[in-house]
Every structure is written in structure tokens, then in C-alpha cells.
Design an enzyme around this catalytic site. Sequence first.
Site, PDB file in Angstrom:
ATOM      1  N   LYS A   1      25.354  59.595   8.123  1.00  0.00           N
ATOM      2  CA  LYS A   1      25.473  60.180   7.502  1.00  0.00           C
ATOM      3  C   LYS A   1      24.534  61.197   5.987  1.00  0.00           C
ATOM      4  O   LYS A   1      23.735  60.170   5.798  1.00  0.00           O
ATOM      5  CB  LYS A   1      26.835  60.683   6.814  1.00  0.00           C
ATOM      6  CG  LYS A   1      27.190  60.018   5.642  1.00  0.00           C
ATOM      7  CD  LYS A   1      28.542  59.533   5.421  1.00  0.00           C
ATOM      8  CE  LYS A   1      28.507  59.074   4.128  1.00  0.00           C
ATOM      9  NZ  LYS A   1      30.170  58.643   4.412  1.00  0.00           N
TER      10      LYS A   1
ATOM     11  N   TYR B   1      12.812  77.780 -20.544  1.00  0.00           N
ATOM     12  CA  TYR B   1      13.158  78.641 -20.974  1.00  0.00           C
ATOM     13  C   TYR B   1      14.572  78.858 -21.997  1.00  0.00           C
ATOM     14  O   TYR B   1      15.259  77.813 -22.779  1.00  0.00           O
ATOM     15  CB  TYR B   1      14.956  79.061 -19.513  1.00  0.00           C
ATOM     16  CG  TYR B   1      13.988  79.071 -18.564  1.00  0.00           C
ATOM     17  CD1 TYR B   1      14.033  80.977 -18.121  1.00  0.00           C
ATOM     18  CD2 TYR B   1      13.922  78.642 -16.809  1.00  0.00           C
ATOM     19  CE1 TYR B   1      13.644  81.152 -17.218  1.00  0.00           C
ATOM     20  CE2 TYR B   1      12.915  78.621 -16.337  1.00  0.00           C
ATOM     21  CZ  TYR B   1      12.913  80.139 -16.267  1.00  0.00           C
ATOM     22  OH  TYR B   1      12.476  80.693 -14.496  1.00  0.00           O
TER      23      TYR B   1
HETATM   24  C1  PLP Z   1      30.720  57.349   4.106  1.00  0.00           C
HETATM   25  C2  PLP Z   1      31.880  56.430   5.098  1.00  0.00           C
HETATM   26  C3  PLP Z   1      31.115  55.273   4.816  1.00  0.00           C
HETATM   27  C4  PLP Z   1      30.275  53.829   3.672  1.00  0.00           C
HETATM   28  O1  PLP Z   1      30.726  54.446   2.861  1.00  0.00           O
HETATM   29  P1  PLP Z   1      29.742  53.406   1.661  1.00  0.00           P
HETATM   30  O2  PLP Z   1      30.045  53.366  -0.027  1.00  0.00           O
HETATM   31  O3  PLP Z   1      28.589  53.976   1.539  1.00  0.00           O
HETATM   32  O4  PLP Z   1      28.952  52.524   1.854  1.00  0.00           O
HETATM   33  C5  PLP Z   1      32.186  54.531   5.229  1.00  0.00           C
HETATM   34  N1  PLP Z   1      33.626  54.754   5.941  1.00  0.00           N
HETATM   35  C6  PLP Z   1      32.955  56.445   6.199  1.00  0.00           C
HETATM   36  C7  PLP Z   1      34.490  56.605   6.999  1.00  0.00           C
HETATM   37  C8  PLP Z   1      32.475  57.301   5.332  1.00  0.00           C
HETATM   38  O5  PLP Z   1      32.616  58.084   5.210  1.00  0.00           O
END
Ligand code: PLP
Length: 378
Positions: A36, A259
Site C-alpha cells: 500500500k 522566510y
Molecule cells: C498496513 C497494514 C499492515 C502492515 O503493517 P506493518 O506494520 O507496516 O507491517 C498489515 N495489516 C494491515 C491491515 C495494514 O493496514
Amino acid sequence: MLRDTHLKINLDCLDNNVREIKNLISPDVILGAVLKANAYGHGSKGIAKHLYENGVNHFLVSSLIEAIQLRRENVHYKILIMGHTPDQYLNHVISNDLTATIFTFEQAYILNKLAKNQNKKAVVHLKIETGFNRLGLQVDEHTVSTIKQIVKLDNLIIEGIFTHLALTNKEKDYEQYTLFMHLIGELENHKIKIPIKHVCDSIGMVLYPEMNLNMVRVGALLYGLQSEEKGKLKIQQVMTFHTKISHIKELKKGECISYGNRWQAKDNTSIATLPFGYSDGYPRNMYKKGRVTINNKAYPIVGVICMDQCMIDLKHDKVTFDDDVVIIGDGRNNTLSFDAVSSLAQTNKNEIVSRFTSRVPKVYIKNNRIFNIEQELL
Ligand SMILES: *Cc1c(COP(=O)(O)O)cnc(C)c1O
């Protein structure tokens, strides 16, 4: 490459992390790679392709659009959308052979009907609410009968069932796990066997091996984002952030920068301008805290960080326009790692890596050599 400011993504480090994680989990546990947020800023297409060629074939994203972007690469790995897909988009789940997360009978019913229309079977994972209180089917006296109804739908394949830990503490995490496993037990009493059961993210995978079940959903540790909960894993940070100097000038004692002129030179000094800013994803609140590294030496960011540029105090050191400026390194040679930057910026590592913007080119390294450059021309 069309810009000096870039991310280096070292696929050798990624390979190392995959090996380490595979050594940690038992051989019958699926390594689900979480891609993701553009693979936590590492570029989901490049990362997916590389992982797939190296034996990882379960990918997880958060939304339909991310899943379709991956599917366009024409590789036939499994892609689970972990988030909610609104009803009006569910037809795309089927036409792109994606796996949807479902947590209501109503959505299961709609998806089943759409699948029937396309003469296909839709693959789903059921999400169970056990205490995170984000998404999921509540566990109560109706849960088993709801799932029974879903299982009866002819054009659905219930491939998986999962929940997500809040990682509050061991006791609370076990409460969630026990609730989940109790439901699994009840379903099995009703002859409902769902093949892939999963609970753990990176930290859960390390802390609770007994909860790994059939699959782990790994993001942060895959990318080598160091965590106190990495156990025995020897992970390596995959990404680093670099640039080159665009301008060097002399500043007299008392002259000011950026700035509001909020930084004033206490002595005569030399200042370098660097072509990166907060719109690349670097936190603006690193003002007064940030530093970069040139030839193993750290230089403080001085003055307010601008949208596209910032300044560092060179204190008359000899540096050249060709020198590599490490904005975020792996923590060695006087660099700030993502871990260090996220603490200074008072956020977490995932936020820092996932918000790099598309104007930052990505340089992929394999076997210590540049393997590919990805840059978006808008
Ligand atoms: C993002 C996510 C993960 C992965 O989490 P990490 O801590 O980056 O390994 C696993 N399960 C779900 C449902 C997530 O949203």
C-alpha cells in the site's frame, strides 16, 4: 535522471529482508507483502515485480486504485485489497481478478451478484473486528450465522479471514487473538473451514510467532524500517534520500536566511542551497532539527524549510557540487536514518517514507549497480 533530488532503493537490501523474514516464519506461513501507499514510498510496481521474481506472490494493498495500478503490470500474483471497496466499484474487483475484503452480508451479496453477471467467482477475505475498531464484522451472537449466509453465496470463494491487532500490550493483543480464534473454532464446528487465516503485521509477526497462522502481512520490516520489535531479524533499510548542492554562497555575520529571516549567522560562514523541500515529502518541521550528510560529515539545515529548497551551514568546509548529499541515510556514516528523522519530526517511519511525492525520481539498485530509474513526467 532529470533531477538531483532522488530516492535510492536498494533491492539487495530488500532481498536480505525477505530472506530474514522467511527464515523467521515457518515454511507453511505465507509471506504477504504489503504494497500500500506505493509500497511505503518505494514504488509498488518496481517492488512487486522484484519480489515476484524472487518468490513472493501474495500482495496486499489498501485500496482498489492501488490494486488496479499493480494489476496493470500484467503479473498474476494475488492482490488483496485490505480496505473497504465501496459498492459502486466492486465490479472492478471482479474484472481485475482482485481479492476484496468483505465485512457485511450486504457487500457479499452485491459482489456475488456482480460475479454471477461476469460468469466468474469473486475471491474474498472476511475482516473480523476484534478491538481495533476500524473495519470488520463485529463478533457477537449473529456473526456465525452471517458468515454462514455469506458462505452459501455460489459465486464467492471465501479464501481468507483476518483481523488486525492494535498492538496495545500483550494482554490486549491476546484478547483480540482469542476472540478471533474462538470465532474460527465456532465456524469449524459449523463445518466452515476458511483456508487462509491471518492476524499479524510486522510487529505482530515478531512478537507473537504463535499468531502467524497461515499468513503474515508485512510492510515496515520488509522495507527495513528499523523497529525495537525486530527480534533477531537482521534487516537492512531499503531506501535512502539524496540530492546535490545547487548553490554555495558566503554569508557575513548577522545576515539571515529564508522566510522571516529566522536564522541569523553568528559568524561569517558559507551556506549551501539544496533543491529539496517539504513538497517532496520532507517534513517542514525539521526546521531547527534537520541535518544532512556530505562526505560523512553532518551539516545542519538552517532557516525555515521552503516548499522546494532549503539551506545548510557549511561552515567553510570544502565540498563540491558533485558530492552526494545524504538527506536521509541508513544511520551509518553520520547520516540520519528514517528512524531518527521520524523521531525528530515527531511522527513514525511509515509516515515519512509513504509521503514522498511523485516528482522525486527513484533509482533502483541491484547487485550494487543502477538497475532502473523511475520518474514521473506529469
Ligand atoms: C498496513 C497494514 C499492515 C502492515 O503493517 P506493518 O506494520 O507496516 O507491517 C498489515 N495489516 C494491515 C491491515 C495494514 O493496514
